[in-house]
Scaffold this active site. Structure first.
Site, PDB file in Angstrom:
ATOM      1  N   LYS A  60     -47.668  17.553 -20.529  1.00 35.19           N
ATOM      2  CA  LYS A  60     -48.522  16.489 -20.437  1.00 35.19           C
ATOM      3  C   LYS A  60     -48.800  15.888 -19.010  1.00 35.19           C
ATOM      4  O   LYS A  60     -47.603  15.609 -18.373  1.00 35.19           O
ATOM      5  CB  LYS A  60     -48.077  15.281 -21.318  1.00 35.19           C
ATOM      6  CG  LYS A  60     -48.616  13.861 -21.437  1.00 35.19           C
ATOM      7  CD  LYS A  60     -49.978  13.901 -22.392  1.00 35.19           C
ATOM      8  CE  LYS A  60     -51.195  12.991 -22.360  1.00 35.19           C
ATOM      9  NZ  LYS A  60     -52.138  13.326 -21.216  1.00 35.19           N
ATOM     10  N   GLN A  80     -43.778  14.317 -13.090  1.00 34.81           N
ATOM     11  CA  GLN A  80     -44.271  13.987 -14.341  1.00 34.81           C
ATOM     12  C   GLN A  80     -43.267  14.420 -15.462  1.00 34.81           C
ATOM     13  O   GLN A  80     -43.122  13.527 -16.453  1.00 34.81           O
ATOM     14  CB  GLN A  80     -45.663  14.611 -14.850  1.00 34.81           C
ATOM     15  CG  GLN A  80     -46.358  14.307 -16.094  1.00 34.81           C
ATOM     16  CD  GLN A  80     -47.160  13.293 -15.569  1.00 34.81           C
ATOM     17  OE1 GLN A  80     -47.839  13.127 -14.353  1.00 34.81           O
ATOM     18  NE2 GLN A  80     -47.345  11.912 -16.277  1.00 34.81           N
ATOM     19  N   LYS A  89     -40.767  11.465 -15.432  1.00 40.22           N
ATOM     20  CA  LYS A  89     -41.497  10.230 -15.908  1.00 40.22           C
ATOM     21  C   LYS A  89     -41.598  10.340 -17.490  1.00 40.22           C
ATOM     22  O   LYS A  89     -41.326   9.426 -18.060  1.00 40.22           O
ATOM     23  CB  LYS A  89     -43.002  10.203 -15.215  1.00 40.22           C
ATOM     24  CG  LYS A  89     -43.654   8.933 -15.585  1.00 40.22           C
ATOM     25  CD  LYS A  89     -45.172   8.978 -15.068  1.00 40.22           C
ATOM     26  CE  LYS A  89     -45.246   9.531 -13.695  1.00 40.22           C
ATOM     27  NZ  LYS A  89     -46.694   9.516 -13.207  1.00 40.22           N
ATOM     28  N   LYS A 119     -49.473  18.944 -14.512  1.00 39.36           N
ATOM     29  CA  LYS A 119     -50.269  18.389 -13.759  1.00 39.36           C
ATOM     30  C   LYS A 119     -51.421  19.405 -13.285  1.00 39.36           C
ATOM     31  O   LYS A 119     -51.296  20.721 -13.258  1.00 39.36           O
ATOM     32  CB  LYS A 119     -49.702  17.883 -12.617  1.00 39.36           C
ATOM     33  CG  LYS A 119     -50.534  16.688 -11.945  1.00 39.36           C
ATOM     34  CD  LYS A 119     -50.322  15.459 -12.727  1.00 39.36           C
ATOM     35  CE  LYS A 119     -50.891  14.585 -11.995  1.00 39.36           C
ATOM     36  NZ  LYS A 119     -50.271  12.986 -12.538  1.00 39.36           N
ATOM     37  N   ASP A 170     -56.524  11.315 -13.644  1.00 42.17           N
ATOM     38  CA  ASP A 170     -55.546  11.104 -12.577  1.00 42.17           C
ATOM     39  C   ASP A 170     -56.709  10.503 -11.207  1.00 42.17           C
ATOM     40  O   ASP A 170     -57.963  10.478 -11.660  1.00 42.17           O
ATOM     41  CB  ASP A 170     -54.719  12.056 -11.973  1.00 42.17           C
ATOM     42  CG  ASP A 170     -53.634  11.563 -11.087  1.00 42.17           C
ATOM     43  OD1 ASP A 170     -52.532  11.219 -11.430  1.00 42.17           O
ATOM     44  OD2 ASP A 170     -53.942  11.585  -9.800  1.00 42.17           O
ATOM     45  N   THR A 198     -51.464   1.710 -17.187  1.00 48.74           N
ATOM     46  CA  THR A 198     -50.795   2.142 -15.848  1.00 48.74           C
ATOM     47  C   THR A 198     -50.417   0.655 -15.187  1.00 48.74           C
ATOM     48  O   THR A 198     -49.244   0.351 -14.529  1.00 48.74           O
ATOM     49  CB  THR A 198     -51.370   2.897 -14.813  1.00 48.74           C
ATOM     50  OG1 THR A 198     -51.617   4.149 -15.610  1.00 48.74           O
ATOM     51  CG2 THR A 198     -50.354   3.427 -13.786  1.00 48.74           C
ATOM     52  N   ASN A 216     -58.764   1.975 -10.817  1.00 50.78           N
ATOM     53  CA  ASN A 216     -58.291   1.651 -12.250  1.00 50.78           C
ATOM     54  C   ASN A 216     -56.815   0.983 -12.224  1.00 50.78           C
ATOM     55  O   ASN A 216     -56.451  -0.059 -12.763  1.00 50.78           O
ATOM     56  CB  ASN A 216     -58.498   2.749 -13.006  1.00 50.78           C
ATOM     57  CG  ASN A 216     -57.558   2.708 -14.176  1.00 50.78           C
ATOM     58  OD1 ASN A 216     -56.799   3.413 -14.280  1.00 50.78           O
ATOM     59  ND2 ASN A 216     -58.289   2.157 -15.371  1.00 50.78           N
TER      60      ASN A 216
HETATM   61  N1  GLU Z   1     -52.032  10.764 -14.176  1.00 48.40           N
HETATM   62  C1  GLU Z   1     -51.087   9.795 -14.729  1.00 48.40           C
HETATM   63  C2  GLU Z   1     -49.834   9.961 -14.494  1.00 48.40           C
HETATM   64  O1  GLU Z   1     -49.688  10.170 -13.049  1.00 48.40           O
HETATM   65  C3  GLU Z   1     -51.272   9.779 -16.411  1.00 48.40           C
HETATM   66  C4  GLU Z   1     -51.082  11.046 -16.961  1.00 48.40           C
HETATM   67  C5  GLU Z   1     -51.349  11.076 -18.372  1.00 48.40           C
HETATM   68  O2  GLU Z   1     -51.767  10.212 -19.039  1.00 48.40           O
HETATM   69  O3  GLU Z   1     -50.958  12.124 -19.125  1.00 48.40           O
HETATM   70  O4  GLU Z   1     -48.984   9.664 -14.936  1.00 48.40           O
END
Ligand code: GLU
Length: 448
Positions: free
Chosen positions: A90, A111, A114, A126, A166, A210, A241
Site C-alpha cells: 500500500k 511506507q 508508517k 510506492k 502522492d 494527512t 492538499n
Molecule cells: N502518499 C501518501 C503517503 O505518503 C498516501 C499513501 C496511501 O494513501 O496509500 O503515505
C-alpha cells in the site's frame, strides 16, 4: 562489527547512486540498536535486517504517451513493492520530474514502517513516474494515466497492491487511473486504488486526512508534554492538499498558520491563514500555476522569493508539508538560533540526517513523518475497508477513527520507548514500534 553496521554497509554496496534510499536506511537502522541487542540471535538467524532493506520487487516500465500536438513522449514508470509481511502493498504514486528508483525506494521503505504504525493490515509500496504534470492539459493527463495503467494493472489488485496518490497525483489522476484499470480488468475489484472520488467508492475525509492526522498527532505530543495547540504559531511549507488539511485543523484548534511556500518562495501572513484564505489554497492549486505568490498578491502580505520559511520566520512550530530534504543543516542551525521548539514533520523525510541529529541534540522535539503523516494512508485503509464491505461511513465515523488511529500511534511509540527504557525520542520510538510489528510478522511467516 555490529549487525546494524554490517547491514548498512551491505546496503550501501548493493545500491550505489541511491542517496535518498541510503539516507532513510541509515536513519531507521541507526535507531534500532535497542531492539536488535535484545533479540540479535533470532533476528540474524531469520535475516530480518537483510530482508527489510531488500524490496520484494522493483518494477520499472516504459510509459509512452502522445501530447495534444500529436508529439509522442516516453517516461519511466515505477512500482516498488517493498514488504507485504503485514498486508497487501500500500502506498502512493508520485508524478514528478525528479522521481527515480532511489526516491521510490526511500518512500516505499518509509511506507512499510508508517503503515505498520497505523495498526491496519497494510504492507509498504510506492510508485510513480518522472512525468511532469505541470502545464499539461486534462487530455494529456488522461492519456498518460491510461498508458501508465496499461502496465501497472498486472502488478496490482485489492489483495496484492493498492496504490493511491502522492505529489502530482490527486483526485483527477486517481479517477483516470481507476477508469483505465476497470476497463482493462472489467471489474470494480473493491476499488483497487484509494483516494477515489466520492461517487465511485472514495472515502469522506480522505482529502483532509494527512493534514488532519498530522495535527491530531501533534496534539498528542503537546498533551504528553502538558502543552496545547491553542495560541501557537505554525510555519508551514507547501500549499497543496496536505498543507490545506493541516491549516484547516490548526485553525479549528486555535493555532495560527503564518507561512505557506511554493517552488517560487514563501508568503508570511502574520494575521494567519484562516477562513476563505484556506479555501483560496485550493484555488491556487487548481490553477496549475504552482506559485504561492498569488496568495501575497491577493491578500497583500509579504512574499519572499526563492526561500523557505525555515529559520527566516519565528514561530512555535515548524511543519514542512512540501517534500524530502527541505530542512538542511543551515536551516536547522537557524531554527535553533530562532528558538523553534517543535518540528512536526509532515512531508516524507523532510529533514536531512545531519539536520535531524543537530535539532535533537539542541532540544528541539522532532515528530517524525512516518508517524505524523500516517493519517493519510490510514484513511486509505479505511477506504479499503468501506469498499470491501460495500459501506459508506459518515464524515464523523471516519474522523473519529482517524483520531483514534493517531492517538494509537502516539501510544505505541510511548510503549516502545518504555519497553527499551528510553526517553521521549519520537524518531527512535516510531522506528522501534514499526520495526517490531513487521519483524514479528516476518519471523512468523518463515524465510521468504
Ligand atoms: N502518499 C501518501 C503517503 O505518503 C498516501 C499513501 C496511501 O494513501 O496509500 O503515505
Amino acid at each position: 562489527m555490529s549487525y546494524i553496521s554490517e547491514v548498512i554497509e551491505m546496503t550501501e554496496r548493493k545500491n550505489p547512486g541511491e542517496p535518498e534510499f541510503m539516507q532513510t536506511v541509515r536513519e531507521v537502522l541507526g535507531t534500532l540498536a535497542p531492539a536488535v541487542e535484545q533479540n540479535e540471535e533470532v533476528l540474524r538467524k531469520n535475516c530480518i535486517l537483510e530482508r527489510m532493506v531488500e524490496p520484494d520487487r522493483q518494477i520499472i516500465f516504459r510509459v509512452p504517451w502522445t501530447d495534444d500536438k500529436g508529439v509522442n513522449h516516453v517516461n519511466r514508470g515505477f512500482r516498488v513493492q517493498f514488504n507485504n509481511a503485514i498486508g497487501p502493498y500500500k502506498g502512493g504514486l508520485r508524478f514528478q520530474p525528479n522521481v527515480n528508483l532511489s526516491v521510490m525506494k526511500f518512500l516505499a521503505f518509509e511506507q512499510t514502517f508508517k503503515n505498520s504504525l497505523t495498526g491496519l493490515p497494510m504492507g509498504g509500496g510506492k510508485g510513480g513516474s518522472d512525468f511532469d504534470p505541470a502545464g499539461k492539459s486534462d487530455a494529456e493527463i488522461m492519456r498518460f494515466c491510461y498508458s501508465f495503467m496499461m502496465e501497472l494493472y498486472r502488478h496490482i489488485g485489492p489483495d496484492v497492491d493498492v496504490p493511491a496518490g502522492d505529489m502530482g497525483v490527486g483526485a483527477r489522476e486517481i479517477g483516470y487511473l481507476f477508469g483505465a484499470y476497470k476497463k482493462i480488468r472489467g471489474a470494480y475489484e473493491n476499488g483497487v486504488l484509494t483516494g477515489k472520488g466520492l461517487s465511485f467508492g472514495g472515502s469522506l475525509i480522505r482529502p483532509e486526512a494527512t493534514g488532519y492526522g498530522a495535527t491530531y498527532f501533534f496534539k498528542e505530543v503537546l498533551e504528553h508534554l502538558g502543552d496545547s495547540i491553542e495560541g501557537k504559531t505554525f510555519c508551514l511549507s507547501g500549499f497543496g492538499n496536505v498543507a490545506w488539511g493541516a491549516a484547516l485543523k490548526i485553525d479549528a484548534l486555535g493555532g495560527k498558520v503564518v507561512t505557506l511556500s511554493g517552488p517560487d518562495g514563501y508568503i508570511y501572513d502574520p494575521d494567519g491563514v484562516k477562513g476563505e484564505k484556506i479555501d483560496y489554497m485550493l484555488e491556487m492549486r487548481a490553477s496549475g500555476r504552482n506559485v504561492v505568490k498569488d496568495y501575497a498578491d491577493k491578500y497583500g502580505c509579504e512574499f519572499v522569493a526563492g526561500k523557505k520559511p525555515w529559520g527566516n520566520v519565528a514561530a512555535d512550530v515548524y511543519m514542512p508539508c512540501a517534500m524530502q530534504n527541505e530542512i538542511r543543516i543551515e536551516d536547522a542551525k537557524a531554527m535553533v538560533a530562532n528558538g523553534i521548539k517543535y518540528l512536526n514533520e509532515v512531508s516524507n523525510m523532510p529533514t536531512t540526517n545531519e539536520a535531524l541529529t543537530y535539532l535533537q541534540a539542541n532540544g528541539v522535539i522532532v515528530a517524525p513523518s512516518k508517524a505524523v503523516n500516517a493519517g493519510g494512508v490510514a484513511v486509505s485503509g479505511l477506504e479499503m475497508s468501506q469498499n470491501s464491505g460495500r459501506l459508506a461511513w459518515t464524515e464523523k465515523e471516519v474522523d473519529d477513527k482517524l483520531q483514534f488511529i493517531m492517538k494509537g500511534i502516539h501510544s505505541q511509540i510511548i510503549s516502545a520507548l518504555s519497553a527499551y527504557g528510553m526517553d521521549y525520542n519520537l524518531v527512535a520510538g516510531a522506528n522501534l514500534a514499526g520495526f517490531k510489528k513487521v519483524a514479528d510478522a516476518m519471523i512468523a511467516q518463515g524465510l521468504n
